[in-house]
Write a protein that holds these residues in place. Structure first.
Motif, PDB file in Angstrom:
ATOM      1  N   CYS A 136       0.853  -1.185   0.000  1.00 31.07           N
ATOM      2  CA  CYS A 136       0.000   0.000   0.000  1.00 31.07           C
ATOM      3  C   CYS A 136       0.897   1.245   0.000  1.00 31.07           C
ATOM      4  CB  CYS A 136      -0.923  -0.007   1.219  1.00 31.07           C
ATOM      5  SG  CYS A 136      -2.115   1.346   1.236  1.00 31.07           S
ATOM      6  N   PRO A 137       1.360   1.669  -1.189  1.00 27.84           N
ATOM      7  CA  PRO A 137       2.222   2.859  -1.259  1.00 27.84           C
ATOM      8  C   PRO A 137       1.424   4.131  -0.970  1.00 27.84           C
ATOM      9  CG  PRO A 137       2.320   1.541  -3.293  1.00 27.84           C
ATOM     10  CD  PRO A 137       1.130   1.082  -2.516  1.00 27.84           C
ATOM     11  N   VAL A 138       2.020   5.024  -0.219  1.00 27.12           N
ATOM     12  CA  VAL A 138       1.371   6.288   0.134  1.00 27.12           C
ATOM     13  C   VAL A 138       1.648   7.316  -0.964  1.00 27.12           C
ATOM     14  CG1 VAL A 138       1.295   8.165   1.808  1.00 27.12           C
ATOM     15  CG2 VAL A 138       1.572   5.795   2.592  1.00 27.12           C
ATOM     16  N   GLU A 139       0.587   7.874  -1.528  1.00 28.39           N
ATOM     17  CA  GLU A 139       0.740   8.912  -2.550  1.00 28.39           C
ATOM     18  C   GLU A 139       0.640  10.283  -1.901  1.00 28.39           C
ATOM     19  OE1 GLU A 139       2.187   9.446  -5.389  1.00 28.39           O
ATOM     20  OE2 GLU A 139       0.715   8.462  -6.706  1.00 28.39           O
ATOM     21  N   LEU A 140       1.705  11.052  -2.004  1.00 29.35           N
ATOM     22  CA  LEU A 140       1.732  12.381  -1.411  1.00 29.35           C
ATOM     23  C   LEU A 140       1.171  13.417  -2.377  1.00 29.35           C
ATOM     24  CD1 LEU A 140       5.251  12.392   0.298  1.00 29.35           C
ATOM     25  CD2 LEU A 140       3.058  11.619   1.226  1.00 29.35           C
ATOM     26  N   SER A 141       0.792  14.538  -1.836  1.00 27.52           N
ATOM     27  CA  SER A 141       0.253  15.638  -2.631  1.00 27.52           C
ATOM     28  C   SER A 141       1.304  16.166  -3.607  1.00 27.52           C
ATOM     29  CB  SER A 141      -0.204  16.756  -1.690  1.00 27.52           C
ATOM     30  OG  SER A 141      -0.788  17.812  -2.410  1.00 27.52           O
ATOM     31  N   GLY A 142       0.859  16.534  -4.799  1.00 27.51           N
ATOM     32  CA  GLY A 142       1.742  17.166  -5.766  1.00 27.51           C
ATOM     33  C   GLY A 142       2.479  16.227  -6.678  1.00 27.51           C
ATOM     34  N   ASN A 193      -2.001  17.555  -9.244  1.00 25.15           N
ATOM     35  CA  ASN A 193      -2.582  18.903  -9.213  1.00 25.15           C
ATOM     36  C   ASN A 193      -2.800  19.439  -7.799  1.00 25.15           C
ATOM     37  OD1 ASN A 193      -2.767  19.199 -12.072  1.00 25.15           O
ATOM     38  ND2 ASN A 193      -4.581  17.880 -12.068  1.00 25.15           N
ATOM     39  N   ASP A 194      -2.520  18.615  -6.791  1.00 20.52           N
ATOM     40  CA  ASP A 194      -2.669  19.065  -5.406  1.00 20.52           C
ATOM     41  C   ASP A 194      -1.437  19.855  -4.972  1.00 20.52           C
ATOM     42  OD1 ASP A 194      -5.055  17.752  -5.398  1.00 20.52           O
ATOM     43  OD2 ASP A 194      -4.344  16.001  -4.293  1.00 20.52           O
ATOM     44  N   PRO A 195      -1.583  20.791  -4.043  1.00 21.32           N
ATOM     45  CA  PRO A 195      -0.454  21.654  -3.643  1.00 21.32           C
ATOM     46  C   PRO A 195       0.626  20.894  -2.883  1.00 21.32           C
ATOM     47  CG  PRO A 195      -2.355  22.033  -2.228  1.00 21.32           C
ATOM     48  CD  PRO A 195      -2.834  21.151  -3.342  1.00 21.32           C
ATOM     49  N   LEU A 196       1.852  21.371  -3.007  1.00 20.74           N
ATOM     50  CA  LEU A 196       2.974  20.800  -2.268  1.00 20.74           C
ATOM     51  C   LEU A 196       2.889  21.213  -0.798  1.00 20.74           C
ATOM     52  CD1 LEU A 196       5.777  21.515  -4.896  1.00 20.74           C
ATOM     53  CD2 LEU A 196       4.681  19.311  -4.412  1.00 20.74           C
ATOM     54  N   GLU A 223      13.245  20.043 -19.672  1.00 25.14           N
ATOM     55  CA  GLU A 223      11.803  20.190 -19.506  1.00 25.14           C
ATOM     56  C   GLU A 223      11.286  19.327 -18.355  1.00 25.14           C
ATOM     57  OE1 GLU A 223       7.667  19.670 -22.102  1.00 25.14           O
ATOM     58  OE2 GLU A 223       9.616  19.591 -23.105  1.00 25.14           O
ATOM     59  N   LEU A 224      11.754  18.081 -18.289  1.00 28.38           N
ATOM     60  CA  LEU A 224      11.327  17.183 -17.212  1.00 28.38           C
ATOM     61  C   LEU A 224      11.821  17.683 -15.857  1.00 28.38           C
ATOM     62  CD1 LEU A 224      11.797  13.622 -18.765  1.00 28.38           C
ATOM     63  CD2 LEU A 224       9.645  14.739 -18.151  1.00 28.38           C
ATOM     64  N   MET A 225      13.059  18.166 -15.821  1.00 28.05           N
ATOM     65  CA  MET A 225      13.604  18.650 -14.552  1.00 28.05           C
ATOM     66  C   MET A 225      12.887  19.903 -14.073  1.00 28.05           C
ATOM     67  SD  MET A 225      15.590  16.537 -13.266  1.00 28.05           S
ATOM     68  CE  MET A 225      16.064  17.546 -11.877  1.00 28.05           C
ATOM     69  N   SER A 226      12.401  20.722 -14.995  1.00 29.08           N
ATOM     70  CA  SER A 226      11.652  21.904 -14.583  1.00 29.08           C
ATOM     71  C   SER A 226      10.340  21.503 -13.902  1.00 29.08           C
ATOM     72  CB  SER A 226      11.362  22.798 -15.791  1.00 29.08           C
ATOM     73  OG  SER A 226      10.459  22.180 -16.678  1.00 29.08           O
ATOM     74  N   PHE A 227       9.863  20.302 -14.236  1.00 29.21           N
ATOM     75  CA  PHE A 227       8.654  19.770 -13.614  1.00 29.21           C
ATOM     76  C   PHE A 227       8.956  19.136 -12.257  1.00 29.21           C
ATOM     77  CE2 PHE A 227       6.048  15.948 -12.884  1.00 29.21           C
ATOM     78  CZ  PHE A 227       4.806  16.524 -12.755  1.00 29.21           C
ATOM     79  N   PHE A 228      10.016  18.315 -12.191  1.00 25.61           N
ATOM     80  CA  PHE A 228      10.324  17.575 -10.966  1.00 25.61           C
ATOM     81  C   PHE A 228      11.039  18.407  -9.897  1.00 25.61           C
ATOM     82  CE2 PHE A 228       9.913  13.781 -13.766  1.00 25.61           C
ATOM     83  CZ  PHE A 228       9.003  13.069 -12.997  1.00 25.61           C
ATOM     84  N   LEU A 229      11.818  19.379 -10.328  1.00 25.71           N
ATOM     85  CA  LEU A 229      12.654  20.117  -9.380  1.00 25.71           C
ATOM     86  C   LEU A 229      11.867  20.790  -8.252  1.00 25.71           C
ATOM     87  CD1 LEU A 229      15.711  20.225  -9.376  1.00 25.71           C
ATOM     88  CD2 LEU A 229      15.591  22.514 -10.367  1.00 25.71           C
TER      89      LEU A 229
END
Length: 237
Positions: free
Chosen positions: A33-39, A45-48, A145-151
């Motif tokens: 049961c992995p826990v999915e965190l916000s963001g 789309n949920d806030p960090l 582009e991907l790093m701008s999303f993950f960073l």
């Protein structure tokens, strides 16, 4: 062996997907049961979060039913250790059924404060630091582009970990702990790892792997084998 649910808390920047490959190695009586965190992941789309307390207040209601009605254990890696620890404190505070076992890897105990402020690094310095730990695919690291999303996600997680301050209210786990670490993990030193003993009223066992911070990827089958072994023991008591 009765069914045991294994709640898995992610490392900084991680999503529930980080643990999905574990399913095929876990015993049939252990439900991942992995826990999915916000963001991230399905909650992109949920806030960090601003702090660890925000994380616990967000995720705890989502798992209250499991806590109340199932046998369960906790697993956390790196940031996930802090989350698992604070999650267990919340369970205690609410007077609910406590975990059968807790597996904590890649981090020193919560009462030892972080010695770094990496969340303040420039983007280039931050990416270089992430790359050094080996937890992210090189193709992603080299994709602007991907790093701008993950960073922003990773930086927000670093921030809540590095600003975390332990509250000494006497909390200790009432279950056995299994502590795992990489021998070449630059984030921790042996004497700090051994102090996890101070976090439980029960037994505390230690496993060291010949790897770095993300030894759990390189030694996945062995790590999960330890989980299987320990949960089989606890199910027999």
């Amino acid at each position: 062996m009765n069914k045991i649910i294994l709640l898995c808390f992610p490392y900084a920047g991680g999503s529930s997907a980080a643990y999905l490959s574990w399913k095929k190695y876990l015993d049939s009586n252990i439900e991942l049961c992995p826990v999915e965190l916000s963001g991230r992941g399905k909650r992109i789309n949920d806030p960090l979060y601003e702090c660890v307390e925000d994380v616990i207040n967000d995720i705890f209601p989502k798992f209250e039913n499991i806590i109340a009605n199932s046998s369960y254990a906790l697993y956390g890696h790196s940031m996930g250790c802090l989350l698992a620890y604070e999650f267990a404190r919340k369970i205690r505070a609410c007077g609910m059924k406590e975990p059968l076992h807790a597996f904590l890897s890649g981090r020193f105990p919560p009462f030892i404060e972080s010695k770094t402020k990496k969340y303040l690094l420039t983007d280039s310095e931050f990416i270089k630091d992430i790359a050094a730990f080996g937890g992210m695919n090189r193709e992603i690291l080299n994709n602007r582009e991907l790093m701008s999303f993950f960073l922003p996600i990773i930086r927000a997680d670093y921030r809540i970990v590095e600003l975390y301050r332990h509250v000494d209210d006497g909390f200790r786990f009432n279950c056995d702990l299994t502590i795992l670490n990489g021998k070449y993990d630059d984030l921790i030193i042996e004497n700090e790892v051994l102090r996890w003993r101070e976090c439980t009223n029960k037994n505390c066992s230690f496993y060291e792997f010949y790897g770095g911070h993300f030894f759990i990827n390189e030694y996945k089958e062995r790590v999960i084998g330890i989980i299987n072994e320990e949960l089989e023991k606890v199910s027999m008591t």
